[in-house]
Design an enzyme around this catalytic site. Structure first.
Site, PDB file in Angstrom:
ATOM      1  CG  ASP A  61       3.160   0.867   5.180  1.00 50.35           C
ATOM      2  OD1 ASP A  61       2.601   0.142   4.335  1.00 50.35           O
ATOM      3  OD2 ASP A  61       3.088   0.667   6.405  1.00 50.35           O
ATOM      4  CG  ASN A  75       6.946  -6.992   1.644  1.00 53.62           C
ATOM      5  OD1 ASN A  75       7.629  -6.018   1.340  1.00 53.62           O
ATOM      6  ND2 ASN A  75       5.948  -6.893   2.510  1.00 53.62           N
TER       7      ASN A  75
END
Ligand code: FPP
Length: 248
Positions: A21, A69
């Site tokens: 991330d 996503n």
């Protein structure tokens, strides 16, 4: 000092899972667009796979693209898919030379055909390698995986092939995408977010979690070694008492 020298070679986690991330924030900090951050993130991927080979981590799962996503802006999703295809095709030979076996978990049928093709080619090319198994989680979410497993088991019950009291935790293991891999002992998430984000919810039941503020493009070998050392300093009790563990 190289932190690799401080790692206990007799207590290396067999399987490490990582939520990579912070690519977007890294790019912003460097005055670039988000895609630039993802490109830089690939360099961290390369280093961490190499580090696994060097210290003896046998399985590495990377959360490269979650089911959620798909909801990002179209241009970012397209760029990420393109980056995945080009990275896999450029790196396949290199991974193969290093003895890396490529595997994938997730709803791969939802990926673009070019991505599925590159993935399958590198899975086939590296199928017999044994140094490190690199598992890419692509279009993956744990709730999706568990739901699919339950559907498969329910179908067997419906057909009369399975009795309800034959449903065990092991049967669920065997119906997960991860059936061929051991559960991760260590889960790392970069960029200061302390969440699990629908990643390996079943498989991480007894894993140690390591959260770091470092953004994924800055997460290189020394940071990875720090995470392993932190893991080695913990007592894993699996529900037992500290005394039971030390008496064993
Ligand atoms: C999270 O950062 C990262 C991703 C959603 C993509 C990860 C992909 C790569 C590192 C490149 C491809 C990888 C392989 C294995 C070939 P973010 O965009 O959520 O960052 P932010 O939270 O700072 O916005």
């Amino acid at each position: 000092m190289d932190l690799r020298d401080s790692i206990d070679k007799n207590n290396i986690p067999k399987h490490i899972a990582i939520i990579m991330d912070g690519n977007g924030r890294w790019a912003k900090q460097h005055g670039e667009d988000r895609i630039f951050g993802h490109h830089e993130g690939v360099n961290s991927v390369r280093e961490i796979v190499e580090a696994c080979g060097e210290v003896g981590v046998k399985y590495l799962t990377l959360y490269a693209f979650s089911t959620e996503n798909w909801n990002r802006p179209k241009e970012e999703v397209d760029a990420l898919m393109e980056l995945l295809v080009s990275t896999i095709s450029l790196e396949a030979q290199n991974l193969h030379k290093k003895g890396v076996r490529m595997q994938v978990i997730g709803d791969t049928a939802s990926l673009p055909a070019s991505c599925q093709k590159e993935l399958q080619e590198s899975i086939d090319l590296t199928a017999n390698n044994t140094t490190v198994t690199l598992i890419l989680a692509l279009s993956y979410s744990s709730k999706w995986e568990i739901t699919e497993a339950v559907k498969k088991i329910a179908a067997q019950v419906e057909k009369g092939e399975l009795k309800i009291n034959e449903i065990t935790s092991r049967l669920l293991d065997e119906n997960m995408n991860t059936k061929d891999f051991p559960d991760p002992e260590l889960m790392i998430r970069t960029s200061g977010e302390n969440r699990i984000s629908n990643f390996l919810l079943w498989q991480l039941a007894y894993a140690e979690f390591y959260f770091t503020e470092v953004l994924w493009p800055d997460f290189r070998k020394q940071e990875f070694y720090k995470a392993i050392i932190s893991y080695q300093n913990r007592e894993r009790r699996f529900g037992k008492t500290s005394e039971q563990i030390s008496n064993n």
